[in-house]
Design a protein around this motif. Structure first.
Motif, PDB file in Angstrom:
ATOM      1  N   THR A  32     -51.051  13.687 -42.434  1.00 54.64           N
ATOM      2  CA  THR A  32     -49.642  13.970 -42.745  1.00 54.64           C
ATOM      3  C   THR A  32     -49.380  15.465 -42.665  1.00 54.64           C
ATOM      4  N   ILE A  33     -50.315  16.251 -43.185  1.00 50.92           N
ATOM      5  CA  ILE A  33     -50.184  17.719 -43.139  1.00 50.92           C
ATOM      6  C   ILE A  33     -50.180  18.189 -41.689  1.00 50.92           C
ATOM      7  N   LYS A  34     -51.129  17.689 -40.882  1.00 55.20           N
ATOM      8  CA  LYS A  34     -51.209  18.081 -39.467  1.00 55.20           C
ATOM      9  C   LYS A  34     -49.919  17.768 -38.730  1.00 55.20           C
ATOM     10  N   THR A  35     -49.432  16.547 -38.915  1.00 51.06           N
ATOM     11  CA  THR A  35     -48.209  16.130 -38.225  1.00 51.06           C
ATOM     12  C   THR A  35     -47.037  17.028 -38.616  1.00 51.06           C
ATOM     13  N   TYR A  36     -46.883  17.277 -39.898  1.00 49.84           N
ATOM     14  CA  TYR A  36     -45.777  18.128 -40.355  1.00 49.84           C
ATOM     15  C   TYR A  36     -45.886  19.531 -39.757  1.00 49.84           C
ATOM     16  N   CYS A  37     -47.101  20.098 -39.809  1.00 50.33           N
ATOM     17  CA  CYS A  37     -47.294  21.468 -39.309  1.00 50.33           C
ATOM     18  C   CYS A  37     -47.023  21.565 -37.813  1.00 50.33           C
ATOM     19  N   ARG A  38     -47.491  20.595 -37.058  1.00 53.14           N
ATOM     20  CA  ARG A  38     -47.288  20.638 -35.609  1.00 53.14           C
ATOM     21  C   ARG A  38     -45.826  20.462 -35.236  1.00 53.14           C
ATOM     22  N   ARG A  39     -45.115  19.624 -35.955  1.00 53.42           N
ATOM     23  CA  ARG A  39     -43.695  19.398 -35.664  1.00 53.42           C
ATOM     24  C   ARG A  39     -42.829  20.588 -36.036  1.00 53.42           C
ATOM     25  N   HIS A  40     -43.323  21.409 -36.970  1.00 54.72           N
ATOM     26  CA  HIS A  40     -42.521  22.537 -37.444  1.00 54.72           C
ATOM     27  C   HIS A  40     -43.097  23.898 -37.047  1.00 54.72           C
ATOM     28  N   GLY A  41     -43.948  23.913 -36.020  1.00 55.82           N
ATOM     29  CA  GLY A  41     -44.459  25.172 -35.482  1.00 55.82           C
ATOM     30  C   GLY A  41     -45.460  25.875 -36.376  1.00 55.82           C
ATOM     31  N   LEU A  42     -46.156  25.138 -37.213  1.00 59.77           N
ATOM     32  CA  LEU A  42     -47.143  25.734 -38.102  1.00 59.77           C
ATOM     33  C   LEU A  42     -48.556  25.369 -37.666  1.00 59.77           C
TER      34      LEU A  42
END
Length: 137
Positions: A32-42
């Protein structure tokens, strides 16, 4: 995931934390963390997010400025030439863990080698003697 957790993820990524560590802190799935970070440029390598801003790194051999590429592991040397030159002049810092000791089956002499756990003979001459029953030509 609520807005508070999203803000915490942004702050922790900016501080240089990796996905796994953030997942432990917030008790959320690492995926979940990976997906969020990748979608938001993190996305990318966590250490580069924190260390590439405002800090310059220099080659330990020639002292030239290293170009850091965001999202990639930071370089330590500017070139292979500098890397080999530095390590060859700092052999005391090399951690050589792959030292093996054997007894040659031909001459019964004890010998040690670095990096080859399957070696049998101390020299080519002993190999020839064992393989062909004679001396080297």
């Amino acid at each position: 995931m609520d807005d508070r957790q999203r803000q915490q993820i942004r702050e922790l990524r900016e501080e240089g934390y990796g996905y796994g560590r953030i997942a432990q802190i917030l008790e959320i799935s690492e995926n979940t963390i990976k997906t969020y970070c990748r979608r938001h440029g993190l996305g990318g390598v966590a250490t580069n997010l924190a260390s590439s801003e405002g800090k310059r790194q220099y080659c330990p051999c020639c002292k030239s400025v290293l170009e850091l590429i965001p999202g990639r592991k930071p370089k330590k040397f500017c070139s292979d030439k500098c890397r080999m030159k530095w390590w060859n002049s700092h052999l005391d810092q090399v951690k050589r863990k792959a030292n093996y000791s054997f007894v040659c089956p031909v001459c019964k002499k004890q010998f040690s080698v670095y990096g080859n756990a399957n070696r049998k003979y101390c020299s080519h001459a002993c190999y020839i003697k064992a393989r062909f029953g004679g001396d080297e030509v």
